[in-house]
Design an enzyme around this catalytic site. Sequence first.
Site, PDB file in Angstrom:
ATOM      1  N   GLY A  10      32.883  32.928  39.100  1.00 40.87           N
ATOM      2  CA  GLY A  10      32.992  34.378  39.164  1.00 40.87           C
ATOM      3  C   GLY A  10      31.788  35.000  38.475  1.00 40.87           C
ATOM      4  O   GLY A  10      31.648  34.902  37.254  1.00 40.87           O
ATOM      5  N   ALA A  11      30.907  35.580  39.279  1.00 44.07           N
ATOM      6  CA  ALA A  11      29.696  36.186  38.713  1.00 44.07           C
ATOM      7  C   ALA A  11      29.836  37.699  38.664  1.00 44.07           C
ATOM      8  O   ALA A  11      28.898  38.448  38.946  1.00 44.07           O
ATOM      9  CB  ALA A  11      28.474  35.778  39.536  1.00 44.07           C
ATOM     10  N   GLY A  12      31.044  38.160  38.311  1.00 48.04           N
ATOM     11  CA  GLY A  12      31.264  39.586  38.112  1.00 48.04           C
ATOM     12  C   GLY A  12      30.885  39.959  36.687  1.00 48.04           C
ATOM     13  O   GLY A  12      30.225  39.182  35.977  1.00 48.04           O
ATOM     14  N   ALA A  13      31.329  41.139  36.249  1.00 47.09           N
ATOM     15  CA  ALA A  13      30.950  41.652  34.928  1.00 47.09           C
ATOM     16  C   ALA A  13      31.314  40.676  33.811  1.00 47.09           C
ATOM     17  O   ALA A  13      30.519  40.402  32.903  1.00 47.09           O
ATOM     18  CB  ALA A  13      31.635  42.996  34.706  1.00 47.09           C
ATOM     19  N   ARG A  35      29.493  34.357  46.811  1.00 44.21           N
ATOM     20  CA  ARG A  35      28.318  34.892  47.509  1.00 44.21           C
ATOM     21  C   ARG A  35      27.043  34.143  47.158  1.00 44.21           C
ATOM     22  O   ARG A  35      25.991  34.397  47.720  1.00 44.21           O
ATOM     23  CB  ARG A  35      28.076  36.352  47.105  1.00 44.21           C
ATOM     24  N   GLY A 110      40.974  38.865  24.788  1.00 42.98           N
ATOM     25  CA  GLY A 110      40.818  39.694  23.586  1.00 42.98           C
ATOM     26  C   GLY A 110      40.229  41.039  23.965  1.00 42.98           C
ATOM     27  O   GLY A 110      40.005  41.322  25.145  1.00 42.98           O
ATOM     28  N   LYS A 165      48.487  44.835  28.937  1.00 44.88           N
ATOM     29  CA  LYS A 165      47.872  46.047  28.358  1.00 44.88           C
ATOM     30  C   LYS A 165      47.131  46.859  29.418  1.00 44.88           C
ATOM     31  O   LYS A 165      46.901  48.056  29.236  1.00 44.88           O
ATOM     32  CB  LYS A 165      46.965  45.715  27.169  1.00 44.88           C
ATOM     33  N   ARG A 229      38.002  49.937  33.158  1.00 49.33           N
ATOM     34  CA  ARG A 229      38.263  50.358  34.536  1.00 49.33           C
ATOM     35  C   ARG A 229      39.715  50.810  34.699  1.00 49.33           C
ATOM     36  O   ARG A 229      40.009  51.744  35.431  1.00 49.33           O
ATOM     37  CB  ARG A 229      37.954  49.226  35.539  1.00 49.33           C
ATOM     38  N   ASN A 230      40.642  50.142  33.982  1.00 50.71           N
ATOM     39  CA  ASN A 230      42.042  50.536  34.081  1.00 50.71           C
ATOM     40  C   ASN A 230      42.257  51.937  33.509  1.00 50.71           C
ATOM     41  O   ASN A 230      42.939  52.769  34.098  1.00 50.71           O
ATOM     42  CB  ASN A 230      42.916  49.501  33.370  1.00 50.71           C
TER      43      ASN A 230
HETATM   44  N1  NDP Z   1      34.889  43.147  32.670  1.00 51.01           N
HETATM   45  C1  NDP Z   1      35.536  43.019  31.548  1.00 51.01           C
HETATM   46  O1  NDP Z   1      35.255  43.726  30.582  1.00 51.01           O
HETATM   47  C2  NDP Z   1      36.609  41.995  31.407  1.00 51.01           C
HETATM   48  C3  NDP Z   1      37.284  41.480  32.498  1.00 51.01           C
HETATM   49  N2  NDP Z   1      38.291  40.588  32.324  1.00 51.01           N
HETATM   50  C4  NDP Z   1      39.017  40.027  33.469  1.00 51.01           C
HETATM   51  O2  NDP Z   1      38.149  39.144  34.173  1.00 51.01           O
HETATM   52  C5  NDP Z   1      38.449  39.162  35.558  1.00 51.01           C
HETATM   53  C6  NDP Z   1      37.184  39.506  36.325  1.00 51.01           C
HETATM   54  O3  NDP Z   1      36.779  40.785  35.894  1.00 51.01           O
HETATM   55  P1  NDP Z   1      35.324  41.350  36.192  1.00 51.01           P
HETATM   56  O4  NDP Z   1      34.299  40.283  36.092  1.00 51.01           O
HETATM   57  O5  NDP Z   1      35.176  42.537  35.362  1.00 51.01           O
HETATM   58  O6  NDP Z   1      35.516  41.789  37.717  1.00 51.01           O
HETATM   59  P2  NDP Z   1      34.404  41.957  38.808  1.00 51.01           P
HETATM   60  O7  NDP Z   1      35.054  42.763  39.875  1.00 51.01           O
HETATM   61  O8  NDP Z   1      33.139  42.425  38.217  1.00 51.01           O
HETATM   62  O9  NDP Z   1      34.174  40.461  39.341  1.00 51.01           O
HETATM   63  C7  NDP Z   1      35.197  39.743  39.960  1.00 51.01           C
HETATM   64  C8  NDP Z   1      34.703  38.372  40.309  1.00 51.01           C
HETATM   65  O10 NDP Z   1      35.755  37.688  40.987  1.00 51.01           O
HETATM   66  C9  NDP Z   1      35.268  37.190  42.223  1.00 51.01           C
HETATM   67  N3  NDP Z   1      36.295  37.147  43.253  1.00 51.01           N
HETATM   68  C10 NDP Z   1      37.123  38.129  43.651  1.00 51.01           C
HETATM   69  N4  NDP Z   1      37.931  37.693  44.627  1.00 51.01           N
HETATM   70  C11 NDP Z   1      37.587  36.415  44.867  1.00 51.01           C
HETATM   71  C12 NDP Z   1      38.032  35.425  45.779  1.00 51.01           C
HETATM   72  N5  NDP Z   1      39.027  35.688  46.648  1.00 51.01           N
HETATM   73  N6  NDP Z   1      37.449  34.211  45.748  1.00 51.01           N
HETATM   74  C13 NDP Z   1      36.463  33.956  44.894  1.00 51.01           C
HETATM   75  N7  NDP Z   1      35.970  34.838  44.009  1.00 51.01           N
HETATM   76  C14 NDP Z   1      36.542  36.064  44.000  1.00 51.01           C
HETATM   77  C15 NDP Z   1      34.191  38.175  42.608  1.00 51.01           C
HETATM   78  O11 NDP Z   1      33.347  37.583  43.569  1.00 51.01           O
HETATM   79  P3  NDP Z   1      32.394  38.475  44.493  1.00 51.01           P
HETATM   80  O12 NDP Z   1      31.331  38.994  43.582  1.00 51.01           O
HETATM   81  O13 NDP Z   1      31.936  37.513  45.497  1.00 51.01           O
HETATM   82  O14 NDP Z   1      33.268  39.576  45.036  1.00 51.01           O
HETATM   83  C16 NDP Z   1      33.512  38.390  41.271  1.00 51.01           C
HETATM   84  O15 NDP Z   1      32.664  37.323  40.954  1.00 51.01           O
HETATM   85  C17 NDP Z   1      39.572  40.200  35.739  1.00 51.01           C
HETATM   86  O16 NDP Z   1      40.796  39.529  35.765  1.00 51.01           O
HETATM   87  C18 NDP Z   1      39.461  41.067  34.487  1.00 51.01           C
HETATM   88  O17 NDP Z   1      40.691  41.647  34.129  1.00 51.01           O
HETATM   89  C19 NDP Z   1      38.629  40.136  31.100  1.00 51.01           C
HETATM   90  C20 NDP Z   1      37.975  40.597  29.979  1.00 51.01           C
HETATM   91  C21 NDP Z   1      36.923  41.559  30.058  1.00 51.01           C
HETATM   92  O1  13P Z   2      40.086  43.589  29.564  1.00 55.79           O
HETATM   93  C1  13P Z   2      39.137  44.283  29.301  1.00 55.79           C
HETATM   94  C2  13P Z   2      38.635  44.456  27.929  1.00 55.79           C
HETATM   95  O2  13P Z   2      39.261  43.609  27.040  1.00 55.79           O
HETATM   96  C3  13P Z   2      38.446  45.014  30.381  1.00 55.79           C
HETATM   97  O3  13P Z   2      39.205  46.120  30.695  1.00 55.79           O
HETATM   98  P1  13P Z   2      39.116  46.756  32.152  1.00 55.79           P
HETATM   99  O4  13P Z   2      39.433  45.640  33.119  1.00 55.79           O
HETATM  100  O5  13P Z   2      40.119  47.848  32.132  1.00 55.79           O
HETATM  101  O6  13P Z   2      37.714  47.251  32.323  1.00 55.79           O
END
Ligand code: NDP
Ligand code: 13P
Length: 307
Positions: A10-13, A35, A110, A165, A229-230
């Site tokens: 998962g290369a999201g945030a 991706r 956390g 939460k 975001r929530n």
């Molecule tokens: N951001 C934050 O501050 C924090 C987030 N979290 C938790 O971490 C998790 C991810 O959050 P965040 O990174 O912010 O979210 P993002 O939306 O930035 O990234 C989500 C990631 O999940 C991948 N993904 C989504 N659906 C699929 C799928 N069907 N198969 C494979 N990969 C998938 C996305 O891939 P693609 O890019 O290809 O769509 C992307 O890499 C959430 O559960 C969030 O609650 C926990 C603590 C802090």
């Molecule tokens: O879980 C989180 C911080 O601990 C991130 O919160 P959001 O998903 O609401 O942005």
Amino acid sequence: MQQTTIAILGAGAWGVALANLATANNHDVRLWSRRGSQTLETVVKDAQIVLSAISMKGVSDVASQIKSLPLSPQTIFVTATKGLDPKTTCTPSQIWQTVFPHHAVVVLSGPNLSQEIQQSLPAATVVASNNRPGAEFVQLVFSSHCFRVYTNPDPIGVELGGTLKNIIAIAAGVCDGLHLGTNAKAALVTRGLTEIIRIGKSWGAKTETFYGLSGLGDLLATCNSPLSRNYQVGYQMAAGKTLAEILSHLPGTAEGVNTCQVLVQLAKQQSIAVPISEQVYRLLQGEITPRQALEELMLRDIKAEYN
Ligand SMILES: NC(=O)C1=CN([C@@H]2O[C@H](COP(=O)(O)OP(=O)(O)OC[C@H]3O[C@@H](n4cnc5c(N)ncnc54)[C@H](OP(=O)(O)O)[C@@H]3O)[C@@H](O)[C@H]2O)C=CC1
Ligand SMILES: O=C(CO)COP(=O)(O)O
């Protein structure tokens, strides 16, 4: 410590922020996203840690894909996802542990708003597992001068604290968006914690866990920060936007939206009172306005604080 090979899924945030923390500690980090150009097989090959920061909707599918790949029996799975699976109502760690019953599974959760972590601002988190050596290993890998990692033996409590939460953060966003004041916010977050504890206890978590970083700590962070975001979902609903409009512009995932649906359904089946989550659910469904949700909560039958 010795360099560790870590696959981050998962290369999201959050995945990127965790990858940066591990890279800063000189570990060998491989980041996977659906991706990206690297295959899952290449990324998890010889990994000592496989950390999932995938949104809830992708967890089951990615876990099953990894099941068919060669892995060392010592590989530790770490889950950083904060959600509940709509199909099975399982938590992410329950999914990973079911698919990999002989591996250590560690929950990482956390008050960790990724944008602050990316700026190297100080933060603390919890790694929780039934496998203590596994949790202690992950603690060493991620600990640094700006990221303090605690261990905890209650994975379900730590996971539910971080997951539930998000529903209260939506409600807190509504509260701020309606300019209801500091007293209202304090009441909402405190009663939100009571609601989280009520659910957590009935699902086998320890009460004290919810007074820690992943419960109260994450409530304080996400219920008070526009970076959440929530919180943004609730805040913008209070300004009259529809959920669809908000989600179409939101940077990343707001897991609380789906979590709320799963939770309210489960709570109903198990006769657990979740009045705040119920109002958040009705609001997200478009059944009531933010003002009506407030009225419903304020006009409930009067009762004892604890029963
Ligand atoms: N951001 C934050 O501050 C924090 C987030 N979290 C938790 O971490 C998790 C991810 O959050 P965040 O990174 O912010 O979210 P993002 O939306 O930035 O990234 C989500 C990631 O999940 C991948 N993904 C989504 N659906 C699929 C799928 N069907 N198969 C494979 N990969 C998938 C996305 O891939 P693609 O890019 O290809 O769509 C992307 O890499 C959430 O559960 C969030 O609650 C926990 C603590 C802090
Ligand atoms: O879980 C989180 C911080 O601990 C991130 O919160 P959001 O998903 O609401 O942005």
